[in-house]
Design a protein around this motif. Structure first.
Motif, mmCIF file in Angstrom:
data_model
loop_
_atom_site.group_PDB
_atom_site.id
_atom_site.type_symbol
_atom_site.label_atom_id
_atom_site.label_comp_id
_atom_site.label_asym_id
_atom_site.label_seq_id
_atom_site.Cartn_x
_atom_site.Cartn_y
_atom_site.Cartn_z
ATOM 1 N N LEU A 17 0.834 -1.200 0.000
ATOM 2 C CA LEU A 17 0.000 0.000 0.000
ATOM 3 C C LEU A 17 0.867 1.248 0.000
ATOM 4 N N ILE A 18 0.475 2.220 -0.812
ATOM 5 C CA ILE A 18 1.118 3.528 -0.857
ATOM 6 C C ILE A 18 0.148 4.550 -0.272
ATOM 7 N N ALA A 19 0.584 5.287 0.734
ATOM 8 C CA ALA A 19 -0.226 6.326 1.375
ATOM 9 C C ALA A 19 0.431 7.667 1.098
ATOM 10 N N THR A 20 -0.261 8.529 0.392
ATOM 11 C CA THR A 20 0.349 9.806 0.036
ATOM 12 C C THR A 20 -0.532 10.993 0.387
ATOM 13 N N ASP A 21 0.087 11.977 0.986
ATOM 14 C CA ASP A 21 -0.525 13.287 1.185
ATOM 15 C C ASP A 21 -0.754 13.914 -0.192
ATOM 16 N N LEU A 22 -1.556 14.967 -0.233
ATOM 17 C CA LEU A 22 -1.824 15.632 -1.508
ATOM 18 C C LEU A 22 -1.063 16.951 -1.651
ATOM 19 N N ASP A 23 -1.513 17.991 -0.943
ATOM 20 C CA ASP A 23 -0.916 19.314 -1.123
ATOM 21 C C ASP A 23 0.536 19.325 -0.665
ATOM 22 N N GLY A 24 1.418 19.787 -1.540
ATOM 23 C CA GLY A 24 2.838 19.836 -1.229
ATOM 24 C C GLY A 24 3.532 18.496 -1.367
ATOM 25 N N PRO A 45 2.213 -2.373 8.931
ATOM 26 C CA PRO A 45 2.970 -1.136 8.698
ATOM 27 C C PRO A 45 4.206 -1.350 7.824
ATOM 28 N N SER A 46 4.854 -2.504 7.964
ATOM 29 C CA SER A 46 6.071 -2.762 7.189
ATOM 30 C C SER A 46 5.804 -2.859 5.694
ATOM 31 N N GLU A 47 4.532 -3.028 5.318
ATOM 32 C CA GLU A 47 4.176 -3.152 3.901
ATOM 33 C C GLU A 47 3.651 -1.846 3.316
ATOM 34 N N VAL A 48 3.747 -0.750 4.097
ATOM 35 C CA VAL A 48 3.224 0.551 3.682
ATOM 36 C C VAL A 48 4.376 1.511 3.382
ATOM 37 N N VAL A 49 4.245 2.234 2.267
ATOM 38 C CA VAL A 49 5.172 3.308 1.917
ATOM 39 C C VAL A 49 4.378 4.614 1.948
ATOM 40 N N ALA A 50 4.845 5.593 2.717
ATOM 41 C CA ALA A 50 4.104 6.838 2.904
ATOM 42 C C ALA A 50 4.926 8.043 2.480
ATOM 43 N N PHE A 51 4.215 9.090 2.052
ATOM 44 C CA PHE A 51 4.840 10.329 1.594
ATOM 45 C C PHE A 51 4.160 11.525 2.255
ATOM 46 N N GLY A 52 4.943 12.553 2.640
ATOM 47 C CA GLY A 52 4.351 13.746 3.218
ATOM 48 C C GLY A 52 5.320 14.903 3.276
ATOM 49 N N ASP A 53 4.791 16.070 3.695
ATOM 50 C CA ASP A 53 5.625 17.268 3.714
ATOM 51 C C ASP A 53 5.393 18.197 4.898
ATOM 52 N N MET A 54 4.295 18.012 5.656
ATOM 53 C CA MET A 54 3.974 18.965 6.714
ATOM 54 C C MET A 54 3.726 18.264 8.051
ATOM 55 N N THR A 84 8.005 2.328 5.691
ATOM 56 C CA THR A 84 8.913 3.119 4.869
ATOM 57 C C THR A 84 8.254 4.457 4.585
ATOM 58 N N SER A 85 8.963 5.540 4.808
ATOM 59 C CA SER A 85 8.376 6.852 4.567
ATOM 60 C C SER A 85 9.393 7.784 3.946
ATOM 61 N N TYR A 86 8.858 8.721 3.149
ATOM 62 C CA TYR A 86 9.700 9.676 2.439
ATOM 63 C C TYR A 86 9.220 11.096 2.723
ATOM 64 N N ALA A 87 10.161 11.962 3.049
ATOM 65 C CA ALA A 87 9.884 13.393 3.143
ATOM 66 C C ALA A 87 10.182 14.019 1.788
ATOM 67 N N MET A 88 9.307 14.899 1.360
ATOM 68 C CA MET A 88 9.547 15.616 0.112
ATOM 69 C C MET A 88 10.698 16.604 0.302
ATOM 70 N N ALA A 89 11.366 16.953 -0.778
ATOM 71 C CA ALA A 89 12.475 17.911 -0.682
ATOM 72 C C ALA A 89 12.009 19.257 -0.159
ATOM 73 N N ASN A 90 10.741 19.571 -0.356
ATOM 74 C CA ASN A 90 10.160 20.835 0.096
ATOM 75 C C ASN A 90 9.523 20.734 1.477
ATOM 76 N N ALA A 91 9.815 19.657 2.222
ATOM 77 C CA ALA A 91 9.122 19.391 3.486
ATOM 78 C C ALA A 91 9.508 20.361 4.600
ATOM 79 N N HIS A 92 8.612 20.471 5.561
ATOM 80 C CA HIS A 92 8.831 21.239 6.790
ATOM 81 C C HIS A 92 10.009 20.620 7.551
ATOM 82 N N PRO A 93 10.804 21.437 8.250
ATOM 83 C CA PRO A 93 11.950 20.896 8.990
ATOM 84 C C PRO A 93 11.601 19.780 9.962
ATOM 85 N N ASP A 94 10.431 19.849 10.600
ATOM 86 C CA ASP A 94 10.043 18.788 11.538
ATOM 87 C C ASP A 94 9.806 17.462 10.821
#
Length: 292
Positions: free
Chosen positions: A20-27, A233-242, A254-264
């Motif tokens: 499963l891929i879980a992705t935020d939308l804006d940003g 959870p180990s089978e989920v890849v997530a993306f976010g920025d805020m 597994t999770s990825y921060a976008m290059a434009n992500a908030h410092p936190d």
């Protein structure tokens, strides 16, 4: 925010199979002009063809999901309002599950924030409507909204003019805006003042807080949806920025921060991908599927 023009390192592909891929939308999935690129559309379709489910997980309400309605393919479910609603995109953005913010709790939060941060104004996001106080800024206002004090907007028998036959629609989110405070400082102050009453987060570059029921978050609703499907959870890849993505990103295997992500967000994750404007989500999906 980080410098979105900086080139992030090549994303590391997860070592475990992805279900499963879980992705935020804006940003995150959406570019700054709120479009979905052709590359991203193709990557999402390829993921589903490979048997990987895709969940859109966003702070947006159901009525704002038109940005992805043309690209849902098989991914018909979305988690909206920071986890307060599960929405079926294949059935006219129908809400199929709600985790509401109780009216009395919301009123207690209003009282606490008014005392801690004078000048705060509020808006109320219900399942089928949006309303706000007179001082609330014109961010994304609905021309059909009722403008009134929060006490009226949060009344249990409140009915929107668009749905007078349906009084008492559940409250999904309370929004709080301050004209002068630093956004992160406002979040910290609000959590100190009323963090025992509700869940506080933010996703806007302004001092705009999003307030949900206790324990309601993107992560908790995503975890419940995954458990129903037998996905760990180990089978989920997530993306976010805020900041409203942090709990989801730390929950996923597994999770990825976008290059434009908030410092936190950058501090909470170890993996990076390109910015939202450079198709960072698509880049990782392509690597997972060995498309490029």
């Amino acid at each position: 925010m980080t410098d979105a023009s900086a080139t992030p390192p090549e994303p590391v592909v997860p070592s475990r199979p992805t279900r499963l891929i879980a992705t935020d939308l804006d940003g995150t999935l959406l570019r700054d002009d709120k479009t979905v690129s052709d590359r991203t559309i193709a990557a999402l379709a390829a993921a589903e063809e490979a048997g990987i489910e895709v969940f859109f997980v966003t702070g947006r309400p159901a009525r704002w999901m038109d940005v992805v309605s043309d690209h849902v393919h098989g991914h018909g479910l979305a988690i909206c309002a920071n986890g307060a609603a599960v929405v079926d995109l294949h059935r006219g953005r129908r809400i199929v599950e709600v985790s509401p913010l109780e009216h009395t709790v919301a009123l207690d939060v209003v009282i606490a924030l008014r005392a801690a941060a004078p000048g705060t104004s509020f808006a109320v996001e219900r399942t089928g409507s949006f309303h706000h106080e007179p001082g609330y800024p014109p961010l994304h206002l609905d021309p059909t909204a009722i403008v009134a004090p929060a006490e009226k907007l949060l009344a249990e028998d409140f009915a929107a003019p668009s749905a007078p036959e349906d009084p008492g629609q559940p409250v999904l989110k309370l929004l709080a805006h301050h004209p002068d405070l630093d956004p992160d400082a406002f979040l910290t102050l609000a959590r100190e003042a009323a963090g025992d009453l509700a869940s506080f987060t933010r996703s806007s570059p302004t001092a705009l807080l999003e307030i949900s029921g206790p324990g309601v978050s993107k992560a908790n609703t995503l975890a419940r949806c995954c458990a129903e499907r037998g996905i760990s959870p180990s089978e989920v890849v997530a993306f976010g920025d805020m900041p409203n993505d942090i709990e989801m990103l730390t929950w996923a295997g597994t999770s990825y921060a976008m290059a434009n992500a908030h410092p936190d967000v950058l501090a909470a994750t170890t993996r990076r991908t390109a910015s939202n404007n450079d198709d960072g989500v698509a880049l990782v999906i392509e690597r997972i599927l060995h498309l490029r």
